[in-house]
Motif scaffolding. Structure first.
Motif, PDB file in Angstrom:
ATOM      1  N   GLN A   1      -1.001 -12.786  -2.217  1.00  0.00           N
ATOM      2  CA  GLN A   1      -0.036 -11.549  -2.626  1.00  0.00           C
ATOM      3  C   GLN A   1       0.626 -11.214  -1.470  1.00  0.00           C
TER       4      GLN A   1
ATOM      5  N   VAL B   1       6.154  -1.491   2.941  1.00  0.00           N
ATOM      6  CA  VAL B   1       4.894  -1.612   2.000  1.00  0.00           C
ATOM      7  C   VAL B   1       3.450  -1.493   2.805  1.00  0.00           C
TER       8      VAL B   1
ATOM      9  N   LEU C   1       3.153   1.983   4.397  1.00  0.00           N
ATOM     10  CA  LEU C   1       2.664   2.842   3.119  1.00  0.00           C
ATOM     11  C   LEU C   1       1.075   2.658   2.852  1.00  0.00           C
ATOM     12  N   PHE C   2       0.948   1.633   2.933  1.00  0.00           N
ATOM     13  CA  PHE C   2      -0.530   1.219   2.782  1.00  0.00           C
ATOM     14  C   PHE C   2      -1.439   1.644   3.933  1.00  0.00           C
TER      15      PHE C   2
ATOM     16  N   ASP D   1      -1.457   5.431   3.040  1.00  0.00           N
ATOM     17  CA  ASP D   1      -2.550   5.781   1.927  1.00  0.00           C
ATOM     18  C   ASP D   1      -3.919   5.364   2.332  1.00  0.00           C
TER      19      ASP D   1
ATOM     20  N   HIS E   1     -11.370   2.929  -6.179  1.00  0.00           N
ATOM     21  CA  HIS E   1     -10.467   2.334  -7.101  1.00  0.00           C
ATOM     22  C   HIS E   1      -8.921   2.011  -6.610  1.00  0.00           C
ATOM     23  N   GLN E   2      -8.552   3.464  -6.125  1.00  0.00           N
ATOM     24  CA  GLN E   2      -7.128   3.497  -5.551  1.00  0.00           C
ATOM     25  C   GLN E   2      -6.860   2.325  -4.463  1.00  0.00           C
TER      26      GLN E   2
ATOM     27  N   LYS F   1      -8.777  -0.005  -3.644  1.00  0.00           N
ATOM     28  CA  LYS F   1      -8.596  -1.578  -3.970  1.00  0.00           C
ATOM     29  C   LYS F   1      -7.477  -1.808  -4.535  1.00  0.00           C
ATOM     30  N   GLY F   2      -7.116  -1.002  -5.435  1.00  0.00           N
ATOM     31  CA  GLY F   2      -5.738  -1.287  -6.008  1.00  0.00           C
ATOM     32  C   GLY F   2      -4.532  -1.622  -4.776  1.00  0.00           C
ATOM     33  N   SER F   3      -4.534  -0.614  -3.951  1.00  0.00           N
ATOM     34  CA  SER F   3      -3.463  -0.738  -3.037  1.00  0.00           C
ATOM     35  C   SER F   3      -3.731  -2.026  -2.071  1.00  0.00           C
TER      36      SER F   3
ATOM     37  N   SER G   1      -5.371  -4.818  -2.878  1.00  0.00           N
ATOM     38  CA  SER G   1      -4.860  -5.843  -3.574  1.00  0.00           C
ATOM     39  C   SER G   1      -3.428  -6.379  -3.827  1.00  0.00           C
ATOM     40  N   SER G   2      -2.713  -5.162  -3.779  1.00  0.00           N
ATOM     41  CA  SER G   2      -1.137  -5.173  -4.048  1.00  0.00           C
ATOM     42  C   SER G   2      -0.723  -5.735  -2.575  1.00  0.00           C
TER      43      SER G   2
END
Lengths: 744, 156
Positions: free
Chosen positions: B31, B50, B53-54, B57, B84-85, B87-89, B91-92
């Motif tokens: 990714q 990105v 931001l990660f 966050d 969950h959030q 994990k989402g970020s 993995s993004s």
């Protein structure tokens, strides 16, 4: 007596005489009458007699004479006056005619005589022609013989066959008893009997070339007779006193290739001759005729030509064989050379890799080591290791590059590049080092330099760096001036660069770079040597400044590959130096915009890549996800709007004038998740063709979520994180499907 | 003679070493490569933006997570939402190990295992800080290379 005028001859002793006269007259008359008859008869028979009227005249004359004599018969006895009158008339006529005839004959007889002369003349002529015919025939026959002989001789290119055939054919044509050929020996001082027609003997006779007979024959190109007792005529062993016939000898010039130089015939003395001897049969009384001798001479010449052809052929065959051998040898040598080159290249390639790998490892690990905690001692050790290994790596690269350059296997990587950017990079690289040495580096680029050029930018930069690096290295203080400008070809034709012939053209230009420093300077005598491998100005330089001495050599090679020229100028030691180089670069085609220096490769997909302007709305509560998805879609060319909640999404949809084609909905959102949003949208826009396409984004892989998505009316489900290609293909599929829907 | 070029070379080598080790050791996955591919001339700082931001966050999330775990009683749902959030970020962004840590945390969360969650949080933090520092180092190297006039290496 009476008045008769007749003479009355009595029959007396005169009667006999009278009788004889009477009879003679009678016969005369008869003859006279018969002659014209005969004449007429024969002339009538022949057709050619031209003088007919003469004949008539003549006939008349004869007839009249005959008549006279006939009438005379009556005068022997008593005759009347009438008879006398008739007689008189006849006589008168006869006289007239005979006179006329006599006169006419004066004209006729010369003509007749001339006919005779002509006849004689023609006969002579005919005889002469006959003679000439005989001669011609003989000559023709001779010619035929010669042609046949020549044909026989020339039908082969083998020396021995030629000579043998000559002898055989001559023998046959001239019916010779013996025919022989004497060839000069290797020394040239003797003649050796080489070919004999009839009597084959294996003992080689030799005759010295100084023999008077031989000289006699050699001195003229005619066939001349020689006495049978001469040694050259002694072909067979003497066995009893055999009378040999006439002997004739002729010289045969032997022509060698080397004799034929331009406008330079060899002198007669150098020429070599063979001798041909011909013997007539001894038992006939034949003598040599002129035409036979001529035949022999002609044959001798032909033989000479045929022999020379044979000799030339032999030479050329020999030369060809030699060439073939040389070819084979050359081929072998070439193959060996190629094998050697291949072996060397393989070796280099292997060594290249084998040497570089550990080198890189050393360098990489040493630099990593540098990052760790080290004592000052250790740090300086590591730095030294790093420096040395860098140097070694550079040296290896240089050597390997140079060897590739030398055998021509190096090729430039031609591509479009930013010329100004390259110079800026060089400047940026050089500035820090130069500033450490308190040297100022100023770079001046001419305003007419194009921004983009076509060439091998990496190697060009290597050249510039090398040259500037040398300037920096060999300067202790002062400044370094770098200038780059366009060079006009006319300006280049000066004495300093005699071998360089730049060509004006529309698709290329010449870049001139000048690096002037105020450093050590170079002894002008040393300048030519500097471009040689491994050479530096002097030993002390190497010791003090290090370096391999290969840099300029490599630069020169690169510059040459770029069809340019590089040279150094210096006024002497301590007076600084200037390095100048000119290289040929291409002018980029303005139509060709694809050759930019691309940092990242773009994978191209042939179908449905045109999403440009596609309006999409992304709904995701996670900021990072939003950003990533937005970047992804932006890369595909879409016009992306992002919102962070379901509510905002619905607001955006319900705005008037919205025309979002695709909606990306994160499934897991607080407050209003993707399912709810989808449901709302279904309510808001019941007609499918007015609705935007809905794509769910979820991080979970279980089937239930997927099924729910479709149940709720989503057009597709994507698993986060989404790859670029997956997004592309999904969009493509959706749009296709979408357009299918709308077309119904 | 090419010594100053060697500095750039050295930096580039460091950069590629670091990148290699990041991928090799699982800190980053494809990714991240995808993100790098999305960066181009029109979007030159995409990755760093990105990632920044990660970081922001994630810092916030981790703080929230820490606070949530200290509460009595633990609201596992909220915890789950946070993770969950995260994990989402992660993995993004391609922070592989962090993502795995999040998955592990969610497992503990499902079982309402507080101790496990706390331990996992530590692990998550550890992984996060690791990858953060490495990424920061990477970006620092990139800055240095660019300022020294070099070019970033091609992404394989």
């Amino acid at each position: 007596m009476d008045l008769c005028n007749c003479i009355d001859p009595p029959w007396s002793a005169d009667d006999l005489l009278m009788k004889y006269q009477y009879i003679s007259d009678f016969f005369i008359a008869l003859a006279y009458f018969s002659i014209p008859l005969e004449l007429i008869y024969f002339v009538k028979k022949s057709a050619v007699f031209p003088y007919r009227w003469v004949l008539v005249q003549f006939g008349a004359f004869i007839v009249l004479c005959g008549a006279t004599h006939l009438i005379n018969l009556w005068t022997f006895s008593m005759h009347s006056k009438t008879v006398a009158v008739v007689m008189t008339i006849a006589k008168v006529c006869t006289a007239v005619v005979s006179c006329a005839t006599a006169l006419m004959l004066v004209h006729i007889i010369p003509d007749l005589l001339s006919v005779k002369t002509r006849e004689l003349f023609l006969k002579n002529k005919a005889a002469e022609l006959d003679r000439e015919m005989g001669i011609i025939r003989t000559q023709e026959e001779t010619g035929r013989h010669v042609r046949m002989l020549t044909h026989e001789i020339r039908s082969t290119l083998d020396r021995h066959t030629i000579l043998n055939t000559t002898l055989v054919e001559l023998g046959r044509t001239l019916a010779l008893e013996e025919c022989a050929l004497w060839m000069p020996t290797r020394t040239g001082l003797e003649l050796q009997l080489s070919h004999v027609l009839c009597h084959q003997n294996h003992v080689p006779y030799t005759v010295t070339i100084k023999h008077p007979n031989v000289n006699q024959v050699f001195s003229t190109n005619r066939a001349i007779g020689i006495p049978p007792t001469s040694p050259i005529a002694m072909i067979r062993p003497r066995s009893g006193k055999i009378m040999t016939g006439d002997v004739v000898a002729v010289r045969v010039p032997l022509l060698h290739l080397s004799n034929f130089h331009m406008n330079d015939w060899p002198e007669p003395s150098k020429r070599q001759y063979a001798l041909m001897v011909l013997m007539l049969p001894s038992d006939s009384a034949r003598r040599w005729h002129l035409h036979e001798l001529e035949l022999v001479e002609v044959v001798a010449d032909q033989v000479a030509v045929a022999l020379s052809h044979a000799a030339i052929l032999e030479e050329s065959m020999r030369a060809r064989d030699l060439l073939m051998e040389q070819n084979v040898a050359l081929d072998l040598a070439r193959q060996e050379a190629e094998t050697a080159i291949r072996a060397r290249n393989d070796f280099l390639a292997v060594m290249n890799h084998e040497m570089r790998t550990p080198m890189h490892a050393i360098i990489a690990l040493s630099s990593l080591l540098q990052e760790t905690d080290l004592t000052p001692e250790q740090r300086s050790m590591v730095e030294t290791i790093l420096k040395s290994s860098n140097l070694l790596a550079t040296l290896m690269n240089d050597v390997l590059d140079l060897s590739r350059l030398e055998d021509g296997s190096l090729e430039l990587n031609i591509r479009k590049f930013n010329l100004l950017a390259m110079f800026r990079e060089v400047h940026n690289l050089v500035k820090p080092i130069a500033s450490v040495k308190r040297l100022s580096v100023s770079m001046t680029l001419a305003p007419d330099l194009p921004q983009y050029a076509v060439g091998d930018d990496k190697r060009l930069m290597q050249i510039v760096l090398n040259v500037v690096g040398n300037a920096v290295k060999f300067s202790r203080e002062g400044s370094i001036l770098v200038t780059a400008q366009l060079e006009r070809p006319e300006a280049l034709r000066d004495s300093r660069v005699p071998d360089f012939y730049p060509v004006q053209g529309d698709f290329h230009f010449y870049l001139r770079v000048q690096v002037k420093d105020s450093g050590l300077g170079i002894n002008p005598q040393d300048i030519p040597k500097l471009f040689n491998k491994f050479v530096q100005s002097d030993v002390m330089t190497t010791r003090n400044y290090g370096g391999t001495g290969l840099g300029l050599a490599i630069c020169k090679r690169f510059v040459n590959l770029m069809e340019g020229h590089i040279w150094l100028e210096s006024e002497g030691l301590g007076k600084g130096s200037t390095a100048i180089f000119i290289v040929k670069l291409g002018i980029p085609d303005p139509r060709n915009e694809l050759d930019h220096q691309i940092a990242f490769p773009i994978q191209s997909n042939s179908n449905h890549t045109d999403f440009s302007g596609l309006k999409v709305l992304v709904t995701d509560d996670n900021g990072v996800n939003r950003m990533v998805t937005r970047g992804l879609l932006a890369r595909l060319g879409c016009d992306v709007t992002v919102v962070s909640s379901g509510r905002e999404c619905l607001q955006a949809i319900s705005q008037a004038g919205q025309n979002f084609k695709v909606l990306f909905l994160d499934v897991c959102m607080p407050e209003m998740d993707g399912f709810a949003v989808a449901a709302h949208i279904q309510e808001m826009i019941p007609h499918q063709h007015e609705r935007p396409l809905l794509v769910a984004l979820t991080g979970s892989t279980d089937k239930a979520t997927r099924e729910n998505c479709f149940k709720v009316g989503m057009d597709d489900v994507l698993l986060k994180p989404v790859a670029l290609e997956k997004m592309r293909s999904v969009l493509a599929k959706l749009l296709e499907h979408g357009s299918q829907c709308k077309s119904r | 003679m090419l010594n100053f070029a060697m500095d750039v070379l050295r930096l580039q080598q460091q950069h590629s070493q670091l990148t290699y080790s990041l991928f090799n050791e699982g800190f980053l996955d494809e990714q991240f490569t995808q993100l790098q591919q999305l960066q181009d001339e029109s979007n030159p700082d995409f990755v760093s933006e990105v990632v920044a931001l990660f970081f922001d966050d994630s810092d916030r999330l981790l703080e929230n997570l820490g606070k949530a775990l200290e509460k009595e009683p633990i609201d596992y749902k909220k915890l789950d939402a946070h993770v969950h959030q995260f994990k989402g970020s992660s993995s993004s962004v391609g922070a592989h190990r962090v993502k795995n840590a999040c998955i592990a945390f969610r497992a503990y969360c499902d079982e309402n295992d507080r101790a496990g969650c706390i331990q996992c949080l530590q692990h998550m933090k550890h992984e996060y800080y690791l990858v953060k520092s490495k990424l920061q180092e990477l970006f620092h190297l990139e800055e240095e290379i660019l300022s020294a006039g070099g070019t970033l290496p091609l992404i394989e």
